[in-house]
Scaffold this active site. Sequence first.
Site, PDB file in Angstrom:
ATOM      1  CB  SER A  63      -0.898   0.022   1.230  1.00 46.30           C
ATOM      2  OG  SER A  63      -1.561  -1.201   1.375  1.00 46.30           O
TER       3      SER A  63
HETATM    4  N1  SAH Z   1      -0.797  -5.072   3.962  1.00 48.41           N
HETATM    5  C1  SAH Z   1       0.000  -5.333   2.788  1.00 48.41           C
HETATM    6  C2  SAH Z   1      -0.685  -4.962   1.490  1.00 48.41           C
HETATM    7  C3  SAH Z   1      -1.791  -5.893   1.206  1.00 48.41           C
HETATM    8  S1  SAH Z   1      -2.257  -6.124  -0.458  1.00 48.41           S
HETATM    9  C4  SAH Z   1       1.363  -4.683   2.884  1.00 48.41           C
HETATM   10  O1  SAH Z   1       1.647  -4.016   3.897  1.00 48.41           O
HETATM   11  O2  SAH Z   1       2.172  -4.873   1.983  1.00 48.41           O
HETATM   12  C5  SAH Z   1      -3.644  -7.147  -0.137  1.00 48.41           C
HETATM   13  C6  SAH Z   1      -3.319  -8.571   0.219  1.00 48.41           C
HETATM   14  O3  SAH Z   1      -4.541  -9.204   0.609  1.00 48.41           O
HETATM   15  C7  SAH Z   1      -2.766  -9.379  -0.947  1.00 48.41           C
HETATM   16  O4  SAH Z   1      -1.515  -9.882  -0.632  1.00 48.41           O
HETATM   17  C8  SAH Z   1      -3.811 -10.489  -1.127  1.00 48.41           C
HETATM   18  O5  SAH Z   1      -3.222 -11.746  -1.456  1.00 48.41           O
HETATM   19  C9  SAH Z   1      -4.457 -10.548   0.246  1.00 48.41           C
HETATM   20  N2  SAH Z   1      -5.783 -11.152   0.297  1.00 48.41           N
HETATM   21  C10 SAH Z   1      -6.837 -10.964  -0.530  1.00 48.41           C
HETATM   22  N3  SAH Z   1      -7.883 -11.717  -0.138  1.00 48.41           N
HETATM   23  C11 SAH Z   1      -7.477 -12.404   0.976  1.00 48.41           C
HETATM   24  C12 SAH Z   1      -8.095 -13.354   1.850  1.00 48.41           C
HETATM   25  N4  SAH Z   1      -9.338 -13.783   1.670  1.00 48.41           N
HETATM   26  N5  SAH Z   1      -7.376 -13.835   2.879  1.00 48.41           N
HETATM   27  C13 SAH Z   1      -6.097 -13.429   3.085  1.00 48.41           C
HETATM   28  N6  SAH Z   1      -5.466 -12.550   2.295  1.00 48.41           N
HETATM   29  C14 SAH Z   1      -6.137 -12.034   1.261  1.00 48.41           C
END
Ligand code: SAH
Length: 215
Positions: A63
């Site tokens: 992000s």
């Molecule tokens: N917090 C992260 C950015 C997240 S991007 C950072 O600091 O870099 C969003 C993430 O959510 C992705 O890696 C994606 O794989 C995950 N995601 C999406 N749906 C999900 C689910 N149902 N359970 C766990 N992770 C999920």
Amino acid sequence: MTDDAAERQMQFLFTLRSRGVTDQRTLEAMERIDRGDFVRGGLFEDRAYDDVPLTISCGQTISQPTVVGIMTQALNVQPRDKVLEIGTGSGYQAAILSLLARRVYTIDRYRRLVAQAREIFDRLGLTNITAIAGDGSFGLSDQAPFDRIIVTAAAEDPPGPLLAQLRIGGIMVLPVGQSDTVQRLIRVTRLERGYDYDELCPVRFVPLIEGMGKE
Ligand code: SAH
């Protein structure tokens, strides 16, 4: 720290402050965790300190720093808190939370992202983070309830299991709305009876997807 690194650091913190991240503890944690550690070796390594989201492995994103800061300060983490993060991604947000909380559990549906994040946590000595491969839409019932929950992928509505796993008095911060449009960042506070909702700002996140990822 070299002069260049110090200058970059100052600029990074100045941008966060000027875009609404004013909470001192949040700024200190973001000063200590180097975003460069979470994009190293990737295509966009040289943009680590820009206030933009960047592509990481598995087609996911780390992000934008300002959004990480706004979510962190809205979560108002206390030193004794047990925090759950859905969407480990690069591990950057979890690392910041780990400096503010007692323990952080973070879940991602991509095993590869979880393995990479674990390596970074180990290298940085962040021993109070547990990274788990799984579908975070169901939360983590064996560790519930949580004082704080942060979701870094967008669902249309707050997932029921996550609402249920929030302690009374606890706070959850998450983006809601359809994935291909602008979403709203909201804060949910669990009351003795029911929940209180407030809206923070427009954001854009990748969608929360059910089931495990392929990698
Ligand atoms: N917090 C992260 C950015 C997240 S991007 C950072 O600091 O870099 C969003 C993430 O959510 C992705 O890696 C994606 O794989 C995950 N995601 C999406 N749906 C999900 C689910 N149902 N359970 C766990 N992770 C999920």
